[in-house]
Design a protein around this motif. Structure first.
Motif, mmCIF file in Angstrom:
data_model
loop_
_atom_site.group_PDB
_atom_site.id
_atom_site.type_symbol
_atom_site.label_atom_id
_atom_site.label_comp_id
_atom_site.label_asym_id
_atom_site.label_seq_id
_atom_site.Cartn_x
_atom_site.Cartn_y
_atom_site.Cartn_z
ATOM 1 N N PHE A 6 43.779 46.501 57.931
ATOM 2 C CA PHE A 6 42.461 45.802 57.480
ATOM 3 C C PHE A 6 42.639 44.863 57.418
ATOM 4 O O PHE A 6 42.150 43.901 56.745
ATOM 5 C CB PHE A 6 41.905 46.090 56.480
ATOM 6 N N ALA A 7 43.151 43.435 58.370
ATOM 7 C CA ALA A 7 43.509 42.314 58.651
ATOM 8 C C ALA A 7 44.037 41.838 56.682
ATOM 9 O O ALA A 7 43.485 41.016 57.196
ATOM 10 C CB ALA A 7 42.265 41.976 59.043
ATOM 11 N N VAL A 8 44.753 42.389 55.966
ATOM 12 C CA VAL A 8 44.810 42.078 54.740
ATOM 13 C C VAL A 8 46.423 42.649 54.635
ATOM 14 O O VAL A 8 47.019 42.293 53.642
ATOM 15 C CB VAL A 8 43.974 42.621 53.899
ATOM 16 N N VAL A 9 46.786 44.063 54.408
ATOM 17 C CA VAL A 9 47.693 44.776 54.016
ATOM 18 C C VAL A 9 49.104 45.055 55.299
ATOM 19 O O VAL A 9 48.731 45.384 56.357
ATOM 20 C CB VAL A 9 47.413 46.405 53.551
ATOM 21 N N PRO A 10 50.070 43.737 55.321
ATOM 22 C CA PRO A 10 51.355 43.937 55.941
ATOM 23 C C PRO A 10 51.794 45.550 56.135
ATOM 24 O O PRO A 10 51.716 46.036 54.606
ATOM 25 C CB PRO A 10 52.179 43.235 55.448
ATOM 26 N N LEU A 11 52.274 45.468 56.916
ATOM 27 C CA LEU A 11 52.453 46.929 57.455
ATOM 28 C C LEU A 11 54.129 47.345 57.347
ATOM 29 O O LEU A 11 54.741 45.646 58.098
ATOM 30 C CB LEU A 11 52.139 47.451 58.734
ATOM 31 N N ARG A 12 55.441 47.845 56.910
ATOM 32 C CA ARG A 12 56.275 48.043 57.076
ATOM 33 C C ARG A 12 55.968 48.728 58.534
ATOM 34 O O ARG A 12 56.480 49.943 58.858
ATOM 35 C CB ARG A 12 57.403 49.053 56.699
ATOM 36 N N LEU A 13 56.775 48.102 59.854
ATOM 37 C CA LEU A 13 56.422 48.229 61.454
ATOM 38 C C LEU A 13 57.895 48.302 61.099
ATOM 39 O O LEU A 13 58.708 48.099 60.732
ATOM 40 C CB LEU A 13 56.065 47.399 61.497
ATOM 41 N N ALA A 14 58.273 49.663 62.362
ATOM 42 C CA ALA A 14 59.912 49.503 62.838
ATOM 43 C C ALA A 14 60.487 48.422 63.815
ATOM 44 O O ALA A 14 59.656 47.398 63.859
ATOM 45 C CB ALA A 14 60.361 50.286 64.215
ATOM 46 N N GLU A 15 62.081 48.101 63.284
ATOM 47 C CA GLU A 15 63.112 47.344 63.502
ATOM 48 C C GLU A 15 62.466 46.485 65.015
ATOM 49 O O GLU A 15 62.130 47.752 65.950
ATOM 50 C CB GLU A 15 64.056 46.656 63.169
ATOM 51 N N PRO A 16 61.796 45.000 64.859
ATOM 52 C CA PRO A 16 62.004 44.773 66.499
ATOM 53 C C PRO A 16 63.461 45.130 67.612
ATOM 54 O O PRO A 16 63.619 44.983 67.083
ATOM 55 C CB PRO A 16 61.666 43.182 66.189
ATOM 56 N N SER A 18 50.366 50.572 65.928
ATOM 57 C CA SER A 18 49.930 51.362 67.020
ATOM 58 C C SER A 18 48.988 51.380 67.084
ATOM 59 O O SER A 18 47.682 51.207 66.621
ATOM 60 C CB SER A 18 50.506 53.195 66.701
ATOM 61 N N ALA A 19 48.705 52.489 68.229
ATOM 62 C CA ALA A 19 47.612 52.552 68.967
ATOM 63 C C ALA A 19 46.144 53.786 67.625
ATOM 64 O O ALA A 19 44.796 53.536 68.129
ATOM 65 C CB ALA A 19 46.846 53.184 70.475
#
Length: 106
Positions: free
Chosen positions: A26-36, A45-46
């Motif tokens: 929502f353009a506010v909360v940073p997500l913990r995504l998989a390591e690049p 993800s979609a």
């Protein structure tokens, strides 16, 4: 069309593109995504983007309902209204979708 109607249309245009223009929830909360992997940065993800799109549709709808009720002329809507407005919301998301998935970055 009143100023409130144009405001809702412009708000829908902006909110429909929010899921595609950044990697935060929502353009506010940073997500913990998989390591690049390699040099590529991780992306949402979609499915997360689709979920955001649906939630933001309801947010814009609630704001529109509040403005309509405040004006004093609330109208009952059938399923056709919601099917058409959601389709329009998805069409409004096309610029952000195009930018996210079709524009190549160097």
């Amino acid at each position: 069309m009143s100023a409130a109607g144009w405001f809702i249309v412009l708000l829908a245009l902006v909110f429909a593109n929010v899921p595609f223009l950044n990697q935060r929830l929502f353009a506010v909360v940073p997500l913990r995504l998989a390591e690049p992997t390699g040099r590529r940065a991780p992306k949402k993800s979609a499915w997360i983007r689709i979920g955001e799109l649906i939630v933001l549709y309801f947010v814009v709808g609630a704001l529109g309902f509040m403005l309509e009720a405040r004006a004093g002329n609330h109208f009952d809507q059938g399923w056709q209204f919601y099917a058409i407005t959601f389709s329009l919301f998805v069409v409004f998301a096309f610029p952000g979708f195009t930018y996210q998935y079709f524009v190549k970055r160097h």
